[in-house]
Each structure stands twice: as C-alpha cells, then as structure tokens.
Write a protein that holds these residues in place. Structure first.
Motif, PDB file in Angstrom:
ATOM      1  N   PRO A 212       0.873  -1.294   0.113  1.00 20.63           N
ATOM      2  CA  PRO A 212       0.028  -0.058   0.081  1.00 20.63           C
ATOM      3  C   PRO A 212       0.875   1.187   0.108  1.00 20.63           C
ATOM      4  O   PRO A 212       0.305   2.500  -0.326  1.00 20.63           O
ATOM      5  N   MET A 213       1.972   1.295   0.462  1.00 19.50           N
ATOM      6  CA  MET A 213       3.013   2.407   0.503  1.00 19.50           C
ATOM      7  C   MET A 213       3.728   2.489  -0.901  1.00 19.50           C
ATOM      8  O   MET A 213       4.885   3.254  -1.041  1.00 19.50           O
ATOM      9  N   SER A 214       3.519   1.695  -1.920  1.00 19.72           N
ATOM     10  CA  SER A 214       4.209   1.490  -3.125  1.00 19.72           C
ATOM     11  C   SER A 214       3.163   2.257  -4.330  1.00 19.72           C
ATOM     12  O   SER A 214       2.152   1.813  -4.472  1.00 19.72           O
ATOM     13  N   TYR A 215       3.832   3.054  -5.259  1.00 20.74           N
ATOM     14  CA  TYR A 215       3.316   3.586  -6.493  1.00 20.74           C
ATOM     15  C   TYR A 215       3.953   3.038  -7.577  1.00 20.74           C
ATOM     16  O   TYR A 215       5.090   2.929  -7.670  1.00 20.74           O
ATOM     17  N   PHE A 216       3.201   2.681  -8.515  1.00 15.63           N
ATOM     18  CA  PHE A 216       3.772   2.021  -9.714  1.00 15.63           C
ATOM     19  C   PHE A 216       3.709   3.011 -11.010  1.00 15.63           C
ATOM     20  O   PHE A 216       2.751   3.582 -11.136  1.00 15.63           O
ATOM     21  N   VAL A 217       4.972   3.164 -11.588  1.00 20.06           N
ATOM     22  CA  VAL A 217       4.691   4.180 -12.877  1.00 20.06           C
ATOM     23  C   VAL A 217       4.359   3.226 -13.946  1.00 20.06           C
ATOM     24  O   VAL A 217       5.315   2.385 -14.412  1.00 20.06           O
ATOM     25  N   ASP A 218       3.421   3.443 -14.587  1.00 21.09           N
ATOM     26  CA  ASP A 218       3.018   2.464 -15.655  1.00 21.09           C
ATOM     27  C   ASP A 218       3.004   2.951 -17.021  1.00 21.09           C
ATOM     28  O   ASP A 218       2.210   3.904 -17.526  1.00 21.09           O
ATOM     29  N   ASP A 219       4.172   2.856 -17.614  1.00 24.52           N
ATOM     30  CA  ASP A 219       4.618   3.210 -18.852  1.00 24.52           C
ATOM     31  C   ASP A 219       3.662   3.083 -19.975  1.00 24.52           C
ATOM     32  O   ASP A 219       3.637   3.605 -20.907  1.00 24.52           O
ATOM     33  N   GLU A 220       2.664   2.054 -19.813  1.00 22.08           N
ATOM     34  CA  GLU A 220       1.684   1.521 -20.870  1.00 22.08           C
ATOM     35  C   GLU A 220       0.557   2.735 -20.774  1.00 22.08           C
ATOM     36  O   GLU A 220      -0.231   2.696 -21.816  1.00 22.08           O
ATOM     37  N   ASN A 221       0.268   3.097 -19.629  1.00 17.02           N
ATOM     38  CA  ASN A 221      -1.060   3.886 -19.455  1.00 17.02           C
ATOM     39  C   ASN A 221      -1.023   5.006 -19.055  1.00 17.02           C
ATOM     40  O   ASN A 221      -2.021   5.983 -18.730  1.00 17.02           O
ATOM     41  N   SER A 222      -0.021   5.658 -18.389  1.00 16.88           N
ATOM     42  CA  SER A 222       0.113   6.721 -17.487  1.00 16.88           C
ATOM     43  C   SER A 222      -0.020   8.176 -18.369  1.00 16.88           C
ATOM     44  O   SER A 222       0.757   8.357 -19.147  1.00 16.88           O
ATOM     45  N   VAL A 223      -1.114   8.778 -18.144  1.00 20.03           N
ATOM     46  CA  VAL A 223      -1.245  10.047 -18.640  1.00 20.03           C
ATOM     47  C   VAL A 223      -0.218  11.054 -18.052  1.00 20.03           C
ATOM     48  O   VAL A 223       0.369  12.156 -18.851  1.00 20.03           O
ATOM     49  N   ASP A 224       0.260  11.080 -16.761  1.00 22.85           N
ATOM     50  CA  ASP A 224       1.200  11.776 -16.165  1.00 22.85           C
ATOM     51  C   ASP A 224       2.525  11.762 -17.118  1.00 22.85           C
ATOM     52  O   ASP A 224       3.044  12.850 -17.469  1.00 22.85           O
ATOM     53  N   LEU A 225       3.001  10.264 -17.319  1.00 25.58           N
ATOM     54  CA  LEU A 225       4.028  10.372 -18.081  1.00 25.58           C
ATOM     55  C   LEU A 225       3.930  11.018 -19.349  1.00 25.58           C
ATOM     56  O   LEU A 225       4.677  11.854 -19.568  1.00 25.58           O
ATOM     57  N   PHE A 226       2.786  10.644 -20.211  1.00 26.64           N
ATOM     58  CA  PHE A 226       2.786  11.292 -21.619  1.00 26.64           C
ATOM     59  C   PHE A 226       2.805  12.921 -21.428  1.00 26.64           C
ATOM     60  O   PHE A 226       3.416  13.363 -22.053  1.00 26.64           O
TER      61      PHE A 226
END
Ligand SMILES: *Cc1c(COP(=O)(O)O)cnc(C)c1O
Length: 423
Positions: A212-226
């Motif tokens: 629960p204290m972990s955040y996953f950076v989702d290269d396939e779906n992340s709008v923030d990354l985009f």
C-alpha cells in the motif's frame, strides 16, 4: 495489408496512417488545461531541480536544437533527398537522465512527490519547492516502482532516489549492464528478469500493488508520463522562434521520433500537433524486429497484439525500443494525429551513429539513431513518397529526435562506433 507482409518478413517498410485527420476534425483527448497544468508544475519544481541536480543549473530540463548540415550532406551522399534544413533535437543530452525519459519519467516522480507533500501538509503550491530537498525521511516511507528496458528506470530511479524514495526498478533482459550498475550505485534496487519488457512491467505492477505504500509508474497507461513529454512541444516552438525558423503551411515541420512502447514519441508528437496543427507532420520509427506500435495501429488492435504474433523476435540492438507490445492508450490517442511509421534494420543505426559522430561530433545511442530512417528513407517507400509529394520539401524543416545517449560510458560508445563495420 502489404505492410504487414513486410513486417512479418522483417523488411524495412513504411505504414501510412489511413486515419490521419486535419486537426480541426481530429480527436484531441488530452486537454490544453492538462498540458498547461503540467508545464506550470515543472516551473514550480525549478528551484528543487536547480538545487538537486548539478547538471540542471537553471532548473529547466531542456535540450539543444542543433542544425546538422554535415549530417544532411552525408545522408544525401548516401541517396537521401533532404533539400530543406535538418535539425537534431538533442534529448540525448537532457539533464538528469541523458534521454527523453528525463521529460516523462522525472515529471511523473515530481508530480507524485508533490501530491504526497501537499496531502500531508508539508508543502503549499506557493512555497519555494527547494524545501523538498530536505524531506528525505518523509519520502523514504514510500516506494516507487517501474518496469523498464533501461532509460525509464534511470530517470525514475535517479529522480526518486534524490528525493529520498525507496525505488525498485524491474529491468527486462534487454537492459544494458551499465544502466543497472549506475542505478545500484545510487541506492536503487534493481530486479533483473530473463524476459522481455512486458514481463518486467507485469512483475513490477504485481509487486507494487501488493504494497500500500508503493506507487507504480505505468509506462503503458500513464497520462502523467505522457504529459511530461507533451511539454517538449512548447519548448521546441520557443527554440525554433529563437533561431528565426518559421513554421507555417509553406514551411512545414517534419519530425521523426524513435518509438518503443509509445509514451515518449506519442507525448512529443501530441504536443506538436496541438501547437503546430496541420503544419507539423509526425512520424515514428521502430526496429524491423520490434514494430509494436505499427502492428497495433495498423490492425487497430493496439495492445491486443504483439510483434511475436507476426513471427518476429522482438530482439533488437536498440534497447530503448525493445518493446513487443504497444501502449493501447498511446495508439488510440495518436489515431488521428500520427502521419506514419518507418521500420529500420539494426545495422543501419550504427552506420548513422558513426556518421553523426564524424560529421557533427555528437554521440547518441543506437535507439536514438532510428530517427534518421525518416530523412534517409522517406523517398524510398511508395507510400511515404506519395505523402511527401504533397509537402513543399525544399522548404521544410526536418527534425530528428535524438532520444538518448549522453550517459553511455565511453568504452561502450567505442564499441558502438565499431559495431557492424564490414571489412
Ligand atoms: C524510451 C526510449 C524511446 C522510446 O520511448 P517509448 O516511450 O518507449 O516509446 C526511444 N529512444 C530511447 C533512447 C528511449 O530510451
């Protein structure tokens, strides 16, 4: 489709997007408000970046735009027909991560850090964000995880570790040893998989979801990354302005960007279409063994297909592009906006790597060299030739987006400079 026959035969080819629309008729699913919000967030973080990263003295992560006339002449001697101006957008030399991932990856980590700090009351939007330099204990309660072929891991790992986060990077078998070593030297946990990128992402996501204290950076779906990548467009527009390069219907902008899962080239191209409309033409380039975005967009099945479905190995020297299954989010977002996709053989990447070194004294990694397939091959394939017949090519501004390279260790660059040389 003929292009899919070429793809299955691992032949260099070009896919013309039949769904390209004039911008007035096109769908722009990401709003201008989201884009300006991202841009402002990066401004707020300027004092933090400035104090944290010695290679980012003004707190702005931006790269030079360099005219490469020597490279143009040399490509033309090899049969290209570049009659306008040719530029290199040197994201290879971006601060912090030495690749285009310093846009999306850094942005997503900063956004997450900001949201935690705002939520817990240790930061207000009006504050000087350099106060976040001294919150390592706070951020150390949280973990950030990501799956990567190398460069995304570097950008997330370096940024998150600098803030104080615990970081776990799940690396595919394509990742270069030096990238893993560099991350470990910064205290990042690197988990290696004897499998491809999709597997590394899957395991990373599973691992993160269990904590629960972990955040996953989702290269396939992340709008923030985009969104981190989208901001590149306004920066490029400013640089073109500063260099007195005018973009309009008579002087169109042509941009070629290497593509892996799609986030980086998609974000950059999306921003450019928003900024320059019909006066910009965006193309992706992928390795012949790994044209995941091409198969996804050409079939309209996006992330439901992978390159192995077409009998390809997914294995390429272009480690940054070694992704077998595309982002469905990016493929759909770019449906009306992308002009087309070129594929290229690995061996030619090294020819261009050497050429750029000799002609311009610029060193970039093999993945980044894929961009040169655009100007080199656009008159070679029937469909791209047809597309360019409608463009005033003698007046166009062509930009090859160099997506990575400045962190490559000297001895590895020496190997690249002699790879695939025939006696
Ligand atoms: C990641 C990367 C790309 C492509 O970006 P995607 O978001 O994976 O499409 C291109 N070149 C280099 C050097 C990269 O690291």
């Amino acid at each position: 489709m003929d292009v899919l026959k070429d793809i299955s035969a691992a032949k260099e080819t070009f896919w013309l997007n039949p769904n390209l629309k004039a911008v007035n008729d096109a769908d722009f699913p990401i709003s201008d408000e989201q884009i300006s919000d991202a841009s402002k967030r990066l401004e707020r973080f300027q004092p933090f970046l400035e104090r944290t990263f010695s290679d980012c003295p003004d707190g702005i992560i931006e790269s030079p735009l360099k005219e490469i006339s020597g490279m143009k002449t040399s490509l033309n001697e090899d049969g290209a027909d570049i009659c306008g101006r040719l530029f290199l957008k040197m994201d290879s030399h971006l601060a912090i991560a030495g690749s285009v991932k310093a846009r999306g990856g850094v942005y997503e980590v900063l956004k997450y850090a900001e949201s935690l700090a705002l939520r817990e009351g240790i930061l207000k939007e009006a504050d000087d964000y350099s106060l976040l330099c001294d919150q390592k204990e706070f951020f150390g309660q949280y973990t950030i995880q990501v799956g990567s072929t190398g460069n995304l891991g570097l950008s997330i790992g370096i940024t998150a570790a600098a803030l104080g986060f615990k970081v776990i990077v799940h690396m595919s078998s394509d990742a270069r040893q030096w990238k893993k070593d560099m991350l470990r030297s910064k205290g990042v946990t690197v988990i290696e998989y004897d499998d491809d990128y999709s597997k590394a992402v899957e395991e990373g996501r599973r691992n993160s979801d269990a904590d629960p204290m972990s955040y996953f950076v989702d290269d396939e779906n992340s709008v923030d990354l985009f969104l981190g990548y989208v901001v590149a467009a306004e920066r490029l527009a400013k640089q073109l302005d500063e260099q007195n390069v005018k973009i309009d219907a008579d002087n169109p902008l042509i941009v070629y960007i290497p593509c892996g899962v799609g986030g980086a080239p998609g974000g950059v191209a999306y921003g450019l279409k928003r900024r320059f409309g019909d006066n910009v033409h965006c193309f992706f380039v992928e390795p012949v063994q790994c044209p995941c975005m091409l198969v996804g967009m050409a079939t309209g099945r996006h992330n439901e297909v992978c390159v192995q479905d077409f009998g390809l190995s997914g294995i390429t020297e272009a480690d940054g592009l070694a992704v077998g299954r595309p982002s469905g989010f990016v493929g759909k977002t770019m449906e009306n906006l992308l002009s087309g996709i070129f594929t290229v053989e690995d061996k030619r990447l090294f020819d261009w790597l050497r050429k750029l070194n000799v002609e311009e004294n610029v060193q970039i990694e093999p993945s980044a060299c894929a961009a040169f397939a655009g100007p080199a091959d656009r008159m070679k394939h029937d469909d791209s030739k047809k597309y360019f017949e409608n463009i005033p090519i003698e007046k166009c501004i062509e930009v090859c987006w160099a997506t990575g390279g400045s962190l490559v260790p000297g001895e590895i660059m020496q190997q690249y400079l002699t790879a695939y040389v025939e006696d």
